[in-house]
Design a protein around this motif. Structure first.
Motif, PDB file in Angstrom:
ATOM      1  N   LEU A   1       0.815  -1.213   0.000  1.00 55.70           N
ATOM      2  CA  LEU A   1       0.000   0.000   0.000  1.00 55.70           C
ATOM      3  C   LEU A   1       0.851   1.266   0.000  1.00 55.70           C
ATOM      4  O   LEU A   1       1.940   1.281  -0.538  1.00 55.70           O
ATOM      5  N   SER A   2       0.347   2.325   0.571  1.00 53.31           N
ATOM      6  CA  SER A   2       1.045   3.612   0.581  1.00 53.31           C
ATOM      7  C   SER A   2       0.643   4.376   1.829  1.00 53.31           C
ATOM      8  O   SER A   2      -0.162   3.905   2.650  1.00 53.31           O
ATOM      9  N   ALA A   3       1.170   5.575   1.974  1.00 53.16           N
ATOM     10  CA  ALA A   3       0.824   6.432   3.111  1.00 53.16           C
ATOM     11  C   ALA A   3      -0.674   6.706   3.173  1.00 53.16           C
ATOM     12  O   ALA A   3      -1.211   6.989   4.256  1.00 53.16           O
ATOM     13  N   ASP A   4      -1.362   6.602   2.047  1.00 52.71           N
ATOM     14  CA  ASP A   4      -2.808   6.865   2.014  1.00 52.71           C
ATOM     15  C   ASP A   4      -3.595   5.890   2.878  1.00 52.71           C
ATOM     16  O   ASP A   4      -4.729   6.191   3.271  1.00 52.71           O
ATOM     17  N   ASP A   5      -3.004   4.734   3.176  1.00 53.69           N
ATOM     18  CA  ASP A   5      -3.724   3.766   4.005  1.00 53.69           C
ATOM     19  C   ASP A   5      -3.911   4.256   5.428  1.00 53.69           C
ATOM     20  O   ASP A   5      -4.690   3.672   6.190  1.00 53.69           O
ATOM     21  N   TRP A   6      -3.227   5.337   5.797  1.00 51.95           N
ATOM     22  CA  TRP A   6      -3.334   5.912   7.136  1.00 51.95           C
ATOM     23  C   TRP A   6      -4.266   7.121   7.189  1.00 51.95           C
ATOM     24  O   TRP A   6      -4.267   7.853   8.194  1.00 51.95           O
ATOM     25  N   ASP A   7      -5.057   7.352   6.160  1.00 49.78           N
ATOM     26  CA  ASP A   7      -5.915   8.542   6.133  1.00 49.78           C
ATOM     27  C   ASP A   7      -6.740   8.697   7.404  1.00 49.78           C
ATOM     28  O   ASP A   7      -6.824   9.789   7.982  1.00 49.78           O
ATOM     29  N   ALA A   8      -7.380   7.618   7.834  1.00 54.63           N
ATOM     30  CA  ALA A   8      -8.285   7.701   8.991  1.00 54.63           C
ATOM     31  C   ALA A   8      -7.534   8.053  10.268  1.00 54.63           C
ATOM     32  O   ALA A   8      -8.077   8.726  11.154  1.00 54.63           O
ATOM     33  N   GLN A   9      -6.282   7.596  10.383  1.00 50.84           N
ATOM     34  CA  GLN A   9      -5.494   7.909  11.565  1.00 50.84           C
ATOM     35  C   GLN A   9      -4.896   9.322  11.477  1.00 50.84           C
ATOM     36  O   GLN A   9      -4.899  10.063  12.466  1.00 50.84           O
ATOM     37  N   MET A  10      -4.396   9.700  10.318  1.00 51.98           N
ATOM     38  CA  MET A  10      -3.752  11.001  10.186  1.00 51.98           C
ATOM     39  C   MET A  10      -4.747  12.142  10.399  1.00 51.98           C
ATOM     40  O   MET A  10      -4.435  13.134  11.074  1.00 51.98           O
ATOM     41  N   LEU A  11      -5.922  12.018   9.846  1.00 50.22           N
ATOM     42  CA  LEU A  11      -6.932  13.049  10.056  1.00 50.22           C
ATOM     43  C   LEU A  11      -7.358  13.125  11.516  1.00 50.22           C
ATOM     44  O   LEU A  11      -7.524  14.212  12.085  1.00 50.22           O
ATOM     45  N   PHE A  12      -7.510  11.978  12.140  1.00 54.19           N
ATOM     46  CA  PHE A  12      -7.923  11.919  13.546  1.00 54.19           C
ATOM     47  C   PHE A  12      -6.896  12.605  14.446  1.00 54.19           C
ATOM     48  O   PHE A  12      -7.241  13.449  15.286  1.00 54.19           O
ATOM     49  N   PHE A  13      -5.631  12.279  14.275  1.00 55.34           N
ATOM     50  CA  PHE A  13      -4.612  12.784  15.192  1.00 55.34           C
ATOM     51  C   PHE A  13      -4.195  14.218  14.891  1.00 55.34           C
ATOM     52  O   PHE A  13      -3.868  14.969  15.815  1.00 55.34           O
ATOM     53  N   VAL A  14      -4.200  14.630  13.629  1.00 58.08           N
ATOM     54  CA  VAL A  14      -3.857  16.025  13.343  1.00 58.08           C
ATOM     55  C   VAL A  14      -4.917  16.960  13.922  1.00 58.08           C
ATOM     56  O   VAL A  14      -4.614  18.085  14.347  1.00 58.08           O
ATOM     57  N   GLN A  15      -6.162  16.491  13.974  1.00 62.39           N
ATOM     58  CA  GLN A  15      -7.237  17.293  14.560  1.00 62.39           C
ATOM     59  C   GLN A  15      -7.149  17.361  16.082  1.00 62.39           C
ATOM     60  O   GLN A  15      -7.863  18.147  16.710  1.00 62.39           O
ATOM     61  N   ARG A  16      -6.286  16.551  16.664  1.00 60.34           N
ATOM     62  CA  ARG A  16      -6.113  16.536  18.121  1.00 60.34           C
ATOM     63  C   ARG A  16      -4.751  17.071  18.544  1.00 60.34           C
ATOM     64  O   ARG A  16      -4.275  16.810  19.654  1.00 60.34           O
ATOM     65  N   GLY A  17      -4.145  17.827  17.669  1.00 60.58           N
ATOM     66  CA  GLY A  17      -2.936  18.557  18.033  1.00 60.58           C
ATOM     67  C   GLY A  17      -1.629  17.842  17.824  1.00 60.58           C
ATOM     68  O   GLY A  17      -0.585  18.316  18.283  1.00 60.58           O
ATOM     69  N   TYR A  18      -1.648  16.722  17.122  1.00 62.77           N
ATOM     70  CA  TYR A  18      -0.415  16.013  16.829  1.00 62.77           C
ATOM     71  C   TYR A  18       0.117  16.398  15.446  1.00 62.77           C
ATOM     72  O   TYR A  18      -0.646  16.837  14.569  1.00 62.77           O
ATOM     73  N   ARG A  19       1.399  16.248  15.259  1.00 64.80           N
ATOM     74  CA  ARG A  19       2.017  16.342  13.938  1.00 64.80           C
ATOM     75  C   ARG A  19       2.044  14.940  13.352  1.00 64.80           C
ATOM     76  O   ARG A  19       2.565  14.013  13.998  1.00 64.80           O
ATOM     77  N   VAL A  20       1.488  14.733  12.183  1.00 64.93           N
ATOM     78  CA  VAL A  20       1.385  13.393  11.612  1.00 64.93           C
ATOM     79  C   VAL A  20       2.200  13.302  10.329  1.00 64.93           C
ATOM     80  O   VAL A  20       2.133  14.176   9.466  1.00 64.93           O
ATOM     81  N   ILE A  21       2.955  12.222  10.216  1.00 64.39           N
ATOM     82  CA  ILE A  21       3.886  12.029   9.103  1.00 64.39           C
ATOM     83  C   ILE A  21       3.733  10.606   8.589  1.00 64.39           C
ATOM     84  O   ILE A  21       3.666   9.658   9.372  1.00 64.39           O
ATOM     85  N   ALA A  22       3.659  10.462   7.291  1.00 64.42           N
ATOM     86  CA  ALA A  22       3.613   9.133   6.683  1.00 64.42           C
ATOM     87  C   ALA A  22       4.325   9.182   5.341  1.00 64.42           C
ATOM     88  O   ALA A  22       4.205  10.159   4.607  1.00 64.42           O
ATOM     89  N   HIS A  23       5.046   8.122   5.045  1.00 71.17           N
ATOM     90  CA  HIS A  23       5.796   8.060   3.797  1.00 71.17           C
ATOM     91  C   HIS A  23       5.356   6.859   2.971  1.00 71.17           C
ATOM     92  O   HIS A  23       4.791   5.898   3.503  1.00 71.17           O
ATOM     93  N   ASP A  24       5.616   6.921   1.683  1.00 69.67           N
ATOM     94  CA  ASP A  24       5.450   5.769   0.806  1.00 69.67           C
ATOM     95  C   ASP A  24       6.768   5.003   0.784  1.00 69.67           C
ATOM     96  O   ASP A  24       7.811   5.564   0.439  1.00 69.67           O
TER      97      ASP A  24
END
Length: 274
Positions: free
Chosen positions: A31-54
Motif C-alpha cells: 500500500l502507501s501512506a494513504d492507508d493511514w488517512d483515517a489515523q492522520m486526520l484523527f490525530f492532526v485534529q487533536r494537536g499532533y504532527r502526523v507524518i507518513a511516507h510511501d
C-alpha cells in the motif's frame, strides 16, 4: 510533492501535517501512506504532527530495482526522521510497516523515539522454520509471488475483497470503496518492489530486534487476522519486548485500522496520552 533522496538515490515521498508531538506511520504491503488517512486526520485534529511516507517502490516513491528488504526500509525511515529532525516521536506500524518500525528502532536506536505501536504486525517471524514451527509454510508466500506475477491487478482485487478486510467472513458486507482504494494504492507501486517485499515481510526474523527495544510499545493484534496469524505474531512480540502492552481483539480483520478506525484510534490515543 514532498520528497527526500536517500543515500542510494531513491526518492521517498512523504506527508507532514500539523505541529506538536510527531507521530510517524509506516504502512503495510503493498500500500502507501494513504492507508493511514483515517489515523492522520484523527490525530492532526487533536494537536499532533502526523507524518507518513510511501515505502520505496510503493505509492509515489521511486521504484529502484534493488533494496526491497527490511534494512533498506529501516534506513529510509531513519533518513526521513533525520531530515525532519524529529524528537520524542511515536512510531506506528501496520503489518509490514510494523516490521519496518521494529527494524528501525533496533538498527538506528531510540534517541528520536518515545513510544511505538505495532498493529497486526509481521514480527517476530512469519515463515515456518525449525525454530518457528508454528509459522506459515513457505509455499504460502511462494503462492503470493506467483499470483502477483501472473495477474497483479486481479490479485490486488482479490486480497481486499476477501481476507484483508474480512469480507469473506459470513455476514460481513463488502465495502466496495475500500476494495477499490486498496487496489488503487497497490497498483501505484512497482511489481518488482512488491514481489521482493513478500520475502522481506515473510522471511525476516525480528527476534533480536524486539529484544533490543526499550521504549513502551503497544502491540495490537486480532485473533481473526487472516493475513498475519495472531498466535505466532502479537503475543510473541509482546513477550520479547521489554515494555509491551498487548491488546487483543477477537473478530477484527487484518485491515482493522481502516474498517474499525474509531476503535483503533481511540486505543492509540489512550496509549499516547498515558
Amino acid at each position: 510533492m514532498s520528497t527526500i533522496t536517500t543515500a542510494d538515490g531513491t526518492e521517498i515521498y512523504y506527508k507532514d501535517w500539523g505541529s506538536g508531538t510527531p507521530i510517524v506511520f509506516s504502512h503495510g504491503w503493498p500500500l502507501s501512506a494513504d492507508d493511514w488517512d483515517a489515523q492522520m486526520l484523527f490525530f492532526v485534529q487533536r494537536g499532533y504532527r502526523v507524518i507518513a511516507h510511501d515505502r520505496r517502490g510503493h505509492g509515489r516513491s521511486s521504484q529502484p530495482g534493488d533494496g526491497h528488504d527490511m534494512d533498506h526500509y529501516a534506513d529510509d525511515l531513519a533518513a526521513l526522521t533525520a531530515h525532519l529532525d524529529l524528537t520524542d516521536a511515536i512510531h506506528i506500524g501496520h503489518s509490514t510497516g510494523g516490521g519496518e518500525v521494529v527494524r528501525y528502532l533496533a538498527r538506528h536506536g531510540e534517541a528520536r523515539v518515545s513510544k511505538a505501536a505495532l498493529i497486526n504486525a509481521v514480527p517476530p517471524l512469519m515463515v515456518k522454520t525449525g525454530a518457528n514451527p508454528e509459522g506459515l509454510p513457505q509455499e504460502v508466500f511462494d503462492g503470493f509471488q506467483a499470483d502477483l506475477a501472473a495477474n497483479r491487478s486481479q490479485y490486488y482485487r482479490d486480497i481486499p475483497a476477501g481476507p484483508f478486510y474480512g469480507f469473506n467472513r459470513p455476514g460481513v458486507e463488502p465495502r466496495e470503496a475500500l476494495i477499490q482504494n486498496w487496489w488503487r494504492q497497490g497498483m501505484m507501486g512497482g511489481a518488482k518492489a512488491h514481489y521482493d517485499g513478500v520475502v522481506a515481510f515473510s522471511q525476516t526474523d525480528f527476534t533480536d530486534d524486539l529484544n533490543k527495544i526499550t521504549v513502551p510499545v503497544l502491540v495490537m493484534h486480532s485473533e481473526d487476522d487472516q493475513i498475519v496469524p495472531y498466535q505466532n505474531a502479537g503475543p510473541l512480540s509482546a513477550k520479547l519486548l521489554q515494555h509491551a502492552t498487548l491488546k487483543t481483539y477477537h473478530d477484527l480483520p487484518h485491515g482493522m485500522p481502516t474498517t474499525h478506525a474509531e476503535t483503533i484510534n481511540s486505543e492509540l490515543l489512550t496509549f499516547l496520552s498515558d
